[in-house]
Scaffold this active site. Structure first.
Site, PDB file in Angstrom:
ATOM      1  N   GLN A  24     -11.362 -62.723 -15.633  1.00  0.00           N
ATOM      2  CA  GLN A  24      -9.995 -62.381 -15.270  1.00  0.00           C
ATOM      3  C   GLN A  24      -9.133 -63.628 -15.126  1.00  0.00           C
ATOM      4  O   GLN A  24      -8.012 -63.693 -15.632  1.00  0.00           O
ATOM      5  CB  GLN A  24      -9.997 -61.616 -13.938  1.00  0.00           C
ATOM      6  CG  GLN A  24     -10.219 -60.128 -14.086  1.00  0.00           C
ATOM      7  CD  GLN A  24      -8.944 -59.444 -14.537  1.00  0.00           C
ATOM      8  OE1 GLN A  24      -8.591 -59.467 -15.710  1.00  0.00           O
ATOM      9  NE2 GLN A  24      -8.251 -58.831 -13.613  1.00  0.00           N
ATOM     10  N   GLY A  75      -6.092 -60.209 -10.933  1.00  0.00           N
ATOM     11  CA  GLY A  75      -5.593 -59.973 -12.287  1.00  0.00           C
ATOM     12  C   GLY A  75      -4.276 -60.671 -12.568  1.00  0.00           C
ATOM     13  O   GLY A  75      -4.010 -61.084 -13.692  1.00  0.00           O
ATOM     14  N   GLU A  76      -3.442 -60.814 -11.536  1.00  0.00           N
ATOM     15  CA  GLU A  76      -2.110 -61.406 -11.739  1.00  0.00           C
ATOM     16  C   GLU A  76      -2.099 -62.904 -11.424  1.00  0.00           C
ATOM     17  O   GLU A  76      -1.481 -63.694 -12.133  1.00  0.00           O
ATOM     18  CB  GLU A  76      -1.087 -60.702 -10.835  1.00  0.00           C
ATOM     19  CG  GLU A  76      -1.188 -59.203 -10.798  1.00  0.00           C
ATOM     20  CD  GLU A  76      -0.406 -58.505 -11.889  1.00  0.00           C
ATOM     21  OE1 GLU A  76       0.199 -59.192 -12.722  1.00  0.00           O
ATOM     22  OE2 GLU A  76      -0.415 -57.263 -11.888  1.00  0.00           O
ATOM     23  N   LYS A  95      -9.311 -59.148  -2.522  1.00  0.00           N
ATOM     24  CA  LYS A  95      -7.936 -59.375  -2.981  1.00  0.00           C
ATOM     25  C   LYS A  95      -7.913 -59.323  -4.505  1.00  0.00           C
ATOM     26  O   LYS A  95      -8.922 -59.583  -5.158  1.00  0.00           O
ATOM     27  CB  LYS A  95      -7.407 -60.729  -2.511  1.00  0.00           C
ATOM     28  CG  LYS A  95      -7.222 -60.846  -1.008  1.00  0.00           C
ATOM     29  CD  LYS A  95      -6.683 -62.219  -0.657  1.00  0.00           C
ATOM     30  CE  LYS A  95      -6.429 -62.366   0.815  1.00  0.00           C
ATOM     31  NZ  LYS A  95      -5.894 -63.707   1.166  1.00  0.00           N
ATOM     32  N   GLY A  96      -6.763 -59.017  -5.054  1.00  0.00           N
ATOM     33  CA  GLY A  96      -6.653 -58.930  -6.509  1.00  0.00           C
ATOM     34  C   GLY A  96      -6.597 -60.298  -7.159  1.00  0.00           C
ATOM     35  O   GLY A  96      -6.125 -61.264  -6.575  1.00  0.00           O
ATOM     36  N   GLY A 101      -5.858 -52.734  -7.779  1.00  0.00           N
ATOM     37  CA  GLY A 101      -6.931 -51.869  -8.244  1.00  0.00           C
ATOM     38  C   GLY A 101      -8.259 -52.124  -7.553  1.00  0.00           C
ATOM     39  O   GLY A 101      -8.814 -51.242  -6.885  1.00  0.00           O
ATOM     40  N   ALA A 102      -8.799 -53.334  -7.687  1.00  0.00           N
ATOM     41  CA  ALA A 102     -10.122 -53.626  -7.134  1.00  0.00           C
ATOM     42  C   ALA A 102     -10.152 -53.410  -5.627  1.00  0.00           C
ATOM     43  O   ALA A 102     -11.108 -52.842  -5.081  1.00  0.00           O
ATOM     44  CB  ALA A 102     -10.523 -55.060  -7.472  1.00  0.00           C
ATOM     45  N   ASN A 145     -17.599 -59.680  -8.152  1.00  0.00           N
ATOM     46  CA  ASN A 145     -18.451 -60.030  -9.287  1.00  0.00           C
ATOM     47  C   ASN A 145     -17.929 -61.333  -9.893  1.00  0.00           C
ATOM     48  O   ASN A 145     -16.901 -61.332 -10.580  1.00  0.00           O
ATOM     49  CB  ASN A 145     -18.439 -58.912 -10.329  1.00  0.00           C
ATOM     50  CG  ASN A 145     -19.390 -59.170 -11.483  1.00  0.00           C
ATOM     51  OD1 ASN A 145     -19.591 -60.296 -11.912  1.00  0.00           O
ATOM     52  ND2 ASN A 145     -19.985 -58.108 -12.007  1.00  0.00           N
ATOM     53  N   THR A 171     -11.177 -54.922 -17.242  1.00  0.00           N
ATOM     54  CA  THR A 171     -11.390 -55.964 -16.241  1.00  0.00           C
ATOM     55  C   THR A 171     -12.719 -55.846 -15.523  1.00  0.00           C
ATOM     56  O   THR A 171     -13.085 -56.743 -14.763  1.00  0.00           O
ATOM     57  CB  THR A 171     -10.261 -55.918 -15.207  1.00  0.00           C
ATOM     58  OG1 THR A 171     -10.177 -54.577 -14.696  1.00  0.00           O
ATOM     59  CG2 THR A 171      -8.930 -56.282 -15.835  1.00  0.00           C
TER      60      THR A 171
END
Length: 706
Positions: A606, A672-673, A669-670, A502-503, A599, A461
């Site tokens: 993503q 990926g989901e 904030k994430g 994660g991030a 980024n 990712t």
């Protein structure tokens, strides 16, 4: 010294990209280990019963074979040590088709595979529970999640001017990451190194240690690169410890890689769900009740239920709400987290029902959502740390050309194609988890470089890149002067690359470490400064050759006082062939409010990756069980259909500016989901707008439309 322009927030190409495209990035089985042997699993061919006898004599005599390991000779393991799904050769009992029942270790992979076909097994069979459609009526309340209730939904539903009361079904799906699960195990005395893809490096370390009965410090997990996981590598499965067991028994390193076919009954799955959604509303479109009742399945002796009601708890302002879960044990491997667990499947039901309600009300589906926008989290009463759903819908409608949508189905035709527009919203929680990091500075003359080290994970990712960007800004160094080391349990412990934490967790701890090292260098200098110097300036002025520090970070103390989520709006344009029923998503737009975007280039990837999986979820993906045997008919990418390039039309991603420092210091904030949440519903709603046919069971295949 003039401050450099910030590099976070800019579309930097991946710093590890060259390694990946040239094949120099080491994935699980790429690590160079001397004298390695090869292991192959063999599996049960029944779904329920026990092993009456197992004949391994021919296998043991086969060329190159070093060991055949079954329940009869495997060492005792702690089955409650944290490894998911059982199947660790501890018993002759069979609980699902394809359960691991043995392991062949040989000099070569081909020899091990050949020998595995020589093993003869006699079973005592019992009748398996594998037909969900028949068993669903026997489901009982789940242990977790618990039922959540506000107000009186039944009374509100009975008194409603308008209501929707439908069942939405989603199939079993599999993760199928590009890199199948694989491990190399190497012992050095009582110390074992496991080269293994792990979304939670320290979690894999703890689970392996507890299961093997050794100290965590005697286990090292090495996982610098991961070829996808989507949740399946969040928890660890039996193959991890069985590789260690095999290496111990043959006294040399062992490589164990699952085949694509073995993946379907080795590392979990997304379970099949029936979701009954009932909505009640006034004639003005104000929601008065929402009921979301989920029925699903789990393993025979272990429960996992994905939280399909999570979106229904927070998306809309509704005074009466019921979220409930029922589950039936089945002879099938334990389900597990799969990208957007609960939210992707639950949003299909909720957002399809909202579209149905809008149609009954003769109201634009965006207008219906705007009318029911909550000022606070309806499930907890907490204020939002930030919420950009309204902006996502409005900006998305403008960018997509929503005004061209015709409210009545089948009104937009081009030749043999029916054209339709659909919209759906989504959300995923945002959290910062405790993590630690070390920053090391090194000076050679006037050249200062920095290294960032933590046991983070990179699923592909862009973790390496965003951490280098974060450190470059915090240290005021060029990006080329930053190196990043992650994916090793010998490094400071860190959160996993799961649940979109994660991030947020990694970037905040790296930023904190860089601030701390600068503060320590200022204190060490003993000087006062009119302008805050950078760490590199201090290294040079104080003639320091090397310096390092470590920091432990967690979310702000008041973070739990707020409800923190990423939110999105998804817009789909579909073209449905009138003659064949084939559906193509010709355009898709995702508009997302997800805090500070570190980024935009990797973030866009993503979001689009999640969108494409959501399109696959809507149109093609389905794991089919043969109810006679309990085995999956769809065992490879030849028959489990994921979208290819030609299946995908124009993809666009927009990020709404969002400054949210209540949930974490950097406001990250994430994403990926959230990229998959709401996507399937947007496609399904567009198909209804095109055809007038409401399909409530995924995937939406041509036979359901003709």
């Amino acid at each position: 010294m003039q401050e450099r322009n910030k590099i976070t927030g800019t579309p930097v190409s991946r710093i590890d990209g060259i390694l990946k495209v040239t094949g120099k990035a080491d994935y699980s089985t790429d690590h160079s280990v001397k004298n390695v042997a090869y292991a192959v699993l063999f599996k049960s061919t029944i779904a329920a019963g026990s092993i009456a006898a197992i004949d391994v004599a021919d296998a043991e005599k086969a060329p190159g074979v070093l060991a055949v390991i079954t329940h009869a000779n495997a060492p005792k393991l702690n089955v409650k040590g944290g490894i998911r799904g059982g199947a660790m050769l501890q018993s002759p009992t069979i609980e699902f088709y394809g359960q691991h029942i043995g392991l062949v270790v040989a000099e070569t992979f081909e020899q091990a595979r050949h020998a595995s076909h020589l093993i003869r097994v006699n079973y005592t069979k019992t009748t398996p529970n594998v037909d969900f459609e028949k068993l669903a009526k026997e489901a009982v309340p789940a242990k977790d999640p618990k039922e959540e209730k506000r107000g009186d939904t039944q009374t509100a539903l009975s008194a409603a001017d308008y209501k929707v009361d439908e069942v939405y079904a989603t199939p079993i799906e599999h993760h199928h990451p590009l890199e199948p699960h694989a491990t190399i195990a190497e012992w050095n005395g009582d110390y074992v190194t496991l080269y293994n893809s792990a979304q939670i490096v320290n979690g894999a370390q703890s689970a392996a240690a507890a299961t093997l009965g050794i100290k965590p410090e005697n286990v090292r997990i090495v996982s610098p690169y991961i070829g996808g996981g989507f949740g399946s590598k969040g928890g660890q499965w039996a193959n991890l410890v069985l590789a260690a067991v095999a290496a111990k028994m043959v006294n040399r390193p062992v490589k164990l890689a699952l085949t694509r076919q073995q993946m379907v009954n080795s590392v979990g799955l997304r379970q099949r769900n029936y979701q009954k959604v009932s909505l009640a509303a006034t004639k003005e479109g104000k929601l008065t009740a929402l009921s979301h009742e989920i029925t699903t399945h789990c393993a025979i002796h272990d429960e996992f239920v994905e939280p399909c009601g999570d979106c229904s708890k927070v998306m809309y302002d509704v005074p009466n709400s019921l979220i409930s879960y029922k589950v039936v044990p089945m002879n099938m491997i334990l389900p597990t987290y799969t990208r957007g667990p609960g939210k992707s499947t639950g949003s299909f039901a909720l957002e399809s029902a909202m579209d149905e309600l809008a149609y009954k009300l003769h109201m634009d589906p965006i207008e219906l959502r705007l009318k029911n926008e909550p000022e606070r989290d309806p499930s907890s009463g907490k204020p939002w740390s930030s919420r950009k759903t309204v902006q996502c819908l409005k900006e998305g409608a403008k960018a997509f050309g929503w005004e061209k949508r015709k409210p009545e189905p089948r009104q937009n035709q081009q030749g043999d194609y029916l054209i339709g527009y659909g919209v759906a919203c989504g959300t995923y929680p945002a959290h910062q988890r405790p993590s630690s990091a070390i920053v090391k500075l090194k000076r050679e003359g006037s050249d200062v470089t920095a290294s960032v080290e933590l046991a983070a994970a990179d699923l592909g990712t862009g973790t390496y890149t965003i951490l280098a960007q974060t450190a470059a800004d915090a240290l005021d160094l060029p990006l080329a002067k930053i190196s990043v080391k992650i994916g090793d349990s010998d490094l400071p412990p860190a959160a996993g690359s799961v649940g979109s934490v994660g991030a947020t967790s990694y970037a905040n701890v790296v930023n904190d470490a860089c601030i701390k090292i600068t503060n320590e260098l200022i204190a060490r200098s003993g000087k006062q400064y009119f302008a805050r110097p950078t760490a590199s300036q201090l290294m040079i002025s104080e003639k320091i050759s090397t310096y390092q520090t470590r920091v432990d970070s967690k979310a702000p103390d008041n973070a739990e006082d707020y409800s923190a989520h990423s939110f999105n709006a998804n817009f789909a344009e579909v073209r449905v062939n009138k003659s064949t029923g084939m559906v193509r998503v010709s355009r898709f737009l995702a508009v997302t409010g997800a805090g500070k975007i570190l980024n935009p280039k990797t973030a866009r990837s993503q979001i689009i990756g999640g969108n494409i999986w959501g399109i696959g979820m809507a149109l093609t993906e389905e794991s089919v069980v043969d109810p006679r045997w309990g085995n999956f008919v769809t065992r490879s990418l030849a028959d489990y259909h994921v979208p290819a390039n030609l299946d995908i039309g124009t993809m666009e991603a927009i990020f709404i500016r969002e400054d949210d420092t209540l949930s974490n210091k950097l406001g990250v904030k994430g994403i990926g989901e959230v990229g998959i949440v709401g996507v399937a519903a947007a496609v399904a709603n567009a198909i209804f707008n095109a055809t007038g046919k409401r399909i409530r069971e995924l995937p939406i295949t041509p036979d359901k439309l003709l």
